[in-house]
Design an enzyme around this catalytic site. Structure first.
Site, PDB file in Angstrom:
ATOM      1  N   HIS A  63      -8.502  -2.368  -7.123  1.00 16.47           N
ATOM      2  CA  HIS A  63      -7.548  -3.234  -7.818  1.00 16.47           C
ATOM      3  C   HIS A  63      -6.947  -4.212  -6.819  1.00 16.47           C
ATOM      4  O   HIS A  63      -7.202  -4.136  -5.618  1.00 16.47           O
ATOM      5  CB  HIS A  63      -6.476  -2.413  -8.547  1.00 16.47           C
ATOM      6  CG  HIS A  63      -5.585  -1.606  -7.671  1.00 16.47           C
ATOM      7  ND1 HIS A  63      -6.027  -0.543  -6.920  1.00 16.47           N
ATOM      8  CD2 HIS A  63      -4.247  -1.691  -7.425  1.00 16.47           C
ATOM      9  CE1 HIS A  63      -5.021  -0.004  -6.259  1.00 16.47           C
ATOM     10  NE2 HIS A  63      -3.929  -0.689  -6.537  1.00 16.47           N
ATOM     11  N   HIS A  65      -3.771  -4.989  -5.834  1.00 17.43           N
ATOM     12  CA  HIS A  65      -2.543  -4.838  -5.067  1.00 17.43           C
ATOM     13  C   HIS A  65      -2.831  -5.036  -3.588  1.00 17.43           C
ATOM     14  O   HIS A  65      -3.902  -4.675  -3.091  1.00 17.43           O
ATOM     15  CB  HIS A  65      -1.915  -3.464  -5.316  1.00 17.43           C
ATOM     16  CG  HIS A  65      -1.113  -3.405  -6.583  1.00 17.43           C
ATOM     17  ND1 HIS A  65      -0.932  -2.248  -7.310  1.00 17.43           N
ATOM     18  CD2 HIS A  65      -0.440  -4.375  -7.258  1.00 17.43           C
ATOM     19  CE1 HIS A  65      -0.179  -2.499  -8.375  1.00 17.43           C
ATOM     20  NE2 HIS A  65       0.123  -3.786  -8.368  1.00 17.43           N
ATOM     21  N   ASP A  67      -2.041  -3.717  -0.766  1.00 16.61           N
ATOM     22  CA  ASP A  67      -2.430  -2.654   0.164  1.00 16.61           C
ATOM     23  C   ASP A  67      -3.882  -2.231  -0.011  1.00 16.61           C
ATOM     24  O   ASP A  67      -4.365  -1.367   0.724  1.00 16.61           O
ATOM     25  CB  ASP A  67      -1.498  -1.448   0.019  1.00 16.61           C
ATOM     26  CG  ASP A  67      -1.449  -0.868  -1.385  1.00 16.61           C
ATOM     27  OD1 ASP A  67      -1.465  -1.653  -2.348  1.00 16.61           O
ATOM     28  OD2 ASP A  67      -1.382   0.374  -1.521  1.00 16.61           O
ATOM     29  N   HIS A  68      -4.576  -2.875  -0.948  1.00 14.61           N
ATOM     30  CA  HIS A  68      -6.001  -2.584  -1.163  1.00 14.61           C
ATOM     31  C   HIS A  68      -6.906  -3.788  -0.870  1.00 14.61           C
ATOM     32  O   HIS A  68      -8.125  -3.622  -0.819  1.00 14.61           O
ATOM     33  CB  HIS A  68      -6.232  -2.103  -2.593  1.00 14.61           C
ATOM     34  CG  HIS A  68      -5.567  -0.805  -2.895  1.00 14.61           C
ATOM     35  ND1 HIS A  68      -6.236   0.398  -2.968  1.00 14.61           N
ATOM     36  CD2 HIS A  68      -4.260  -0.509  -3.132  1.00 14.61           C
ATOM     37  CE1 HIS A  68      -5.380   1.372  -3.234  1.00 14.61           C
ATOM     38  NE2 HIS A  68      -4.175   0.847  -3.339  1.00 14.61           N
ATOM     39  N   HIS A 140      -3.077   2.150 -14.621  1.00 15.00           N
ATOM     40  CA  HIS A 140      -2.189   1.674 -13.557  1.00 15.00           C
ATOM     41  C   HIS A 140      -1.427   0.457 -14.070  1.00 15.00           C
ATOM     42  O   HIS A 140      -1.651  -0.012 -15.186  1.00 15.00           O
ATOM     43  CB  HIS A 140      -3.024   1.350 -12.314  1.00 15.00           C
ATOM     44  CG  HIS A 140      -2.213   1.175 -11.068  1.00 15.00           C
ATOM     45  ND1 HIS A 140      -1.232   2.045 -10.680  1.00 15.00           N
ATOM     46  CD2 HIS A 140      -2.259   0.210 -10.098  1.00 15.00           C
ATOM     47  CE1 HIS A 140      -0.704   1.635  -9.534  1.00 15.00           C
ATOM     48  NE2 HIS A 140      -1.312   0.534  -9.163  1.00 15.00           N
ATOM     49  N   ASP A 211      -5.638   3.490  -7.734  1.00 17.69           N
ATOM     50  CA  ASP A 211      -4.322   3.985  -8.140  1.00 17.69           C
ATOM     51  C   ASP A 211      -4.311   4.219  -9.650  1.00 17.69           C
ATOM     52  O   ASP A 211      -4.813   3.386 -10.420  1.00 17.69           O
ATOM     53  CB  ASP A 211      -3.239   2.973  -7.773  1.00 17.69           C
ATOM     54  CG  ASP A 211      -3.103   2.791  -6.269  1.00 17.69           C
ATOM     55  OD1 ASP A 211      -3.849   3.437  -5.516  1.00 17.69           O
ATOM     56  OD2 ASP A 211      -2.234   1.986  -5.856  1.00 17.69           O
ATOM     57  N   HIS A 269      -3.789   8.133  -0.220  1.00 18.14           N
ATOM     58  CA  HIS A 269      -2.761   7.223  -0.741  1.00 18.14           C
ATOM     59  C   HIS A 269      -1.403   7.942  -0.790  1.00 18.14           C
ATOM     60  O   HIS A 269      -0.724   7.996  -1.808  1.00 18.14           O
ATOM     61  CB  HIS A 269      -3.156   6.708  -2.130  1.00 18.14           C
ATOM     62  CG  HIS A 269      -2.479   5.433  -2.523  1.00 18.14           C
ATOM     63  ND1 HIS A 269      -1.301   5.407  -3.224  1.00 18.14           N
ATOM     64  CD2 HIS A 269      -2.838   4.144  -2.329  1.00 18.14           C
ATOM     65  CE1 HIS A 269      -0.942   4.157  -3.453  1.00 18.14           C
ATOM     66  NE2 HIS A 269      -1.863   3.360  -2.909  1.00 18.14           N
TER      67      HIS A 269
END
EC number: 3.1.26.11
Length: 309
Positions: A63, A65, A67-68, A140, A211, A269
């Protein structure tokens, strides 16, 4: 086949955990590795690992976000210095192509290799003679996907002793039978390949989820997997917080693993709010439901052994 965890933290990097990235190493199978997510500083983690960007074949993004994905621009640029003209495919949700194109264009980064971004929307997204990759959308705050990496069965070994007992000498006939072809002999006999091959060795299955809250899609992707990698952002005592932030607890992950009948669960995570004592509690909570649970840390290696049929 094994998993190399480059980053195992949630949201923000910490001194103990970088943000999310996992390598699926396929050195014996393909001579390459595949990357699942690419959080900030992933390429720095690779520098202190046995991985080489010249061997990177595919990237799978769960996805969008930060942090990915915030490690993608730097990694893509650096790969150009190591991999020459070897092509690269990135799979991920809609919007990923715009993110990649914009950062590459505005930074005037020159890529000497061909780069494709393949937009996923569920179902089979990759299939060749060795591997099939399937994805499904999870639960999510933004579209987030899980991936099921399924190795195809390996043809059984040739039963040479049986052939020798029937007076068939070694030679091209053996090779044809081993490749799955039936062979007609000069004396009129027909040798069926299936009669001279041992049972096939089952392929291995690795499921890596983005997530998510607990959901049916997660269990479907994980069904019977050798290894399930599942987020464990929060402890069981913070279940309500996890729900509000569209995440899972360690016990949620354990229940998914148990319901799906997986062989091994790896938690990742993990929120930076937990110190070593808190992490031990996360692991204990999960193991109370699913004993075959490991808590990932940066640079952890999880082997995925090939089991006999």
């Amino acid at each position: 086949m094994d998993l190399y965890f480059l980053g195992t933290g949630a949201g923000l990097p910490s001194k103990r955990r970088n943000v999310t990235s996992i390598a699926l190493r396929l050195h014996d199978e393909r001579g390459t590795f595949w990357l699942i997510d690419c959080g900030e500083a992933t390429q720095h983690k690779i520098l202190s690992s046995p991985l080489s960007l010249s061997k990177l074949e595919h990237i799978f993004i769960t996805h969008l976000h930060g942090d990915h994905i915030f490690g993608l621009p730097g990694l893509l640029g650096s790969r150009g210095f190591q991999a020459g003209e070897k092509p690269l495919v990135i799979y991920g949700p809609r919007g990923l192509e715009q993110f990649v194109e914009t950062t590459i264009r505005l930074s005037e980064t020159h890529l000497p290799y061909r780069l494709w971004v393949s937009v996923i929307d569920g179902g089979v997204i990759f299939d060749d003679e060795q591997m099939t990759v399937t994805c499904r959308q999870l639960n999510h705050g933004i579209p987030s996907y899980g991936y099921r990496f399924e190795e195809k069965p390996k043809r059984g070994k040739l039963r040479q002793t049986l052939l020798q007992e029937q007076g068939i000498p070694a030679g091209p006939i053996y090779g044809k039978l081993k490749e799955g072809h039936d062979v007609a002999l000069d004396d009129g006999r027909v040798l069926r390949s299936a009669d001279y091959l041992a049972p096939p060795t089952p392929g291995r299955v690795v499921t890596i989820l983005g997530d998510t809250r607990p959901c049916d899609s997660a269990e479907e992707l994980a069904e019977g997997a050798d290894v399930l990698v599942h987020e464990a952002t929060y402890a069981a005592s913070e279940w309500e917080r996890a729900q509000n932030h569209h995440h899972s607890t360690a016990t949620d992950a354990a229940r998914t693993a148990a319901n799906a009948g997986v062989k091994q669960l790896v938690l990742t995570h993990v929120s930076a709010r937990y110190d070593e004592e808190g992490e031990a509690k996360l692991l204990a909570d999960a193991q109370a439901i699913f004993p075959a649970t490991t808590l990932a840390h940066d640079h952890l290696i999880i082997n995925v052994p090939r089991l006999p049929g």
